[in-house]
Enzyme design. Sequence first.
Site, short mmCIF file in Angstrom:
data_model
loop_
_atom_site.label_atom_id
_atom_site.label_comp_id
_atom_site.label_asym_id
_atom_site.label_seq_id
_atom_site.Cartn_x
_atom_site.Cartn_y
_atom_site.Cartn_z
N THR A 8 -37.64 4.98 5.29
CA THR A 8 -37.64 6.23 6.05
C THR A 8 -39.06 6.77 6.15
O THR A 8 -39.85 6.63 5.23
CB THR A 8 -36.73 7.31 5.42
OG1 THR A 8 -36.86 8.51 6.18
CG2 THR A 8 -37.08 7.60 3.97
N GLY A 12 -38.79 14.56 3.67
CA GLY A 12 -37.66 15.29 3.08
C GLY A 12 -36.65 14.33 2.48
O GLY A 12 -36.14 14.54 1.37
N ASP A 69 -29.51 7.15 7.88
CA ASP A 69 -29.46 7.78 9.19
C ASP A 69 -28.51 8.96 9.07
O ASP A 69 -27.40 8.83 8.55
CB ASP A 69 -29.02 6.84 10.31
CG ASP A 69 -29.47 7.38 11.66
OD1 ASP A 69 -30.69 7.48 11.90
OD2 ASP A 69 -28.60 7.74 12.49
N SER A 70 -28.98 10.11 9.52
CA SER A 70 -28.22 11.32 9.24
C SER A 70 -28.41 12.31 10.39
O SER A 70 -29.22 12.11 11.28
CB SER A 70 -28.68 11.93 7.92
OG SER A 70 -30.08 11.97 7.83
N ASP A 154 -31.82 22.75 7.43
CA ASP A 154 -31.39 23.47 6.21
C ASP A 154 -31.45 24.99 6.35
O ASP A 154 -30.57 25.69 5.84
CB ASP A 154 -32.20 23.01 4.99
CG ASP A 154 -31.73 21.66 4.46
OD1 ASP A 154 -30.52 21.36 4.59
OD2 ASP A 154 -32.56 20.91 3.92
N ARG A 180 -26.13 13.66 1.74
CA ARG A 180 -26.97 12.56 1.22
C ARG A 180 -26.61 12.27 -0.25
O ARG A 180 -26.57 11.11 -0.67
CB ARG A 180 -28.45 12.95 1.37
CG ARG A 180 -29.44 11.88 0.97
CD ARG A 180 -30.82 12.16 1.56
NE ARG A 180 -30.79 12.15 3.01
CZ ARG A 180 -30.82 13.27 3.77
NH1 ARG A 180 -30.94 14.46 3.23
NH2 ARG A 180 -30.74 13.17 5.08
P1 ITT Z 1 -36.23 8.25 9.53
O1 ITT Z 1 -35.50 7.72 10.76
O2 ITT Z 1 -37.60 7.71 9.40
O3 ITT Z 1 -35.41 8.11 8.29
P2 ITT Z 1 -35.71 10.80 10.79
O4 ITT Z 1 -35.98 12.21 10.41
O5 ITT Z 1 -36.06 10.39 12.20
O6 ITT Z 1 -36.44 9.84 9.74
P3 ITT Z 1 -32.90 10.50 11.40
O7 ITT Z 1 -33.10 9.78 12.66
O8 ITT Z 1 -31.81 10.03 10.47
O9 ITT Z 1 -34.22 10.48 10.49
O10 ITT Z 1 -32.69 12.04 11.72
C1 ITT Z 1 -32.19 12.88 10.76
C2 ITT Z 1 -32.38 14.32 11.20
O11 ITT Z 1 -31.19 15.06 10.90
C3 ITT Z 1 -33.50 14.97 10.41
O12 ITT Z 1 -34.75 14.82 11.03
C4 ITT Z 1 -33.03 16.42 10.36
O13 ITT Z 1 -33.36 17.05 11.57
C5 ITT Z 1 -31.51 16.28 10.28
N1 ITT Z 1 -31.08 16.21 8.87
C6 ITT Z 1 -30.59 15.13 8.21
N2 ITT Z 1 -30.34 15.42 6.92
C7 ITT Z 1 -30.68 16.70 6.76
C8 ITT Z 1 -30.68 17.56 5.65
O14 ITT Z 1 -30.33 17.15 4.43
N3 ITT Z 1 -31.08 18.81 5.84
C9 ITT Z 1 -31.47 19.25 7.05
N4 ITT Z 1 -31.54 18.49 8.15
C10 ITT Z 1 -31.14 17.21 8.01
#
Ligand code: ITT
Length: 196
Positions: A8, A12, A69-70, A154, A180
């Site tokens: 990743t 965060g 992925d989240s 958050d 997560r």
């Molecule tokens: P990587 O792909 O490099 O892991 P990314 O931030 O692009 O980083 P994602 O495509 O999975 O990752 O997008 C996840 C987004 O969802 C993240 O940037 C936040 O905007 C939101 N998100 C996920 N988990 C979260 C959390 O625990 N708290 C707040 N926002 C979260």
Amino acid sequence: MPKVVLATGNPGKVSEMQRELQEFGLEVVPQSDFDFPEAIEDGLSFVENAIKKARHACQHTGLPAIADDSGLEVDALDGAPGIHSARYADGLGDAANNEKLLTELADKSNRDARFQCVIVYMKHAQDPTPIICQGTWEGHIAKQAVGENGFGYDPLFIVPELNCHSAELPSEQKKKFSHRAQALAQLKLSLDPQSS
Ligand code: ITT
């Protein structure tokens, strides 16, 4: 101790995952220790994108990889921003994403939402049976941002069982309750069923 790359680029996520995985017994190398381009996340689901990120990291490092992925699903927006959560406001960052969410919800009474997280472990780039773990965290979207902790959405995410915004939670508490945290707990069980 098995060595894995944490696939990743989101600091965060690194801060919520790296220490847990290390304490579990893995030698975790963050993706930032390597120099390779980001994976293309063109899947239609969290699962597909997590697999793409893990496979990409395996290919570029020769190591097993863990990817996350989240995103946030909002009922009144038919599940948006969903898999597009990171770039909801066209790549302008977390603050812009939060502002856009508030604007889109301005006239909506239903503010139910949930965070989704899929964590994938792949032994190598051709691994035909990746370990896939999923966690969900139910909540509501607030009318204004509160709190300085965490990242992403958050500050807008109200955690009903704790009666606060997710960004108000100390990191140790978020690591107990979050989407997560739940996916990570499953991953640990899958890697070592004795660990619970
Ligand atoms: P990587 O792909 O490099 O892991 P990314 O931030 O692009 O980083 P994602 O495509 O999975 O990752 O997008 C996840 C987004 O969802 C993240 O940037 C936040 O905007 C939101 N998100 C996920 N988990 C979260 C959390 O625990 N708290 C707040 N926002 C979260």
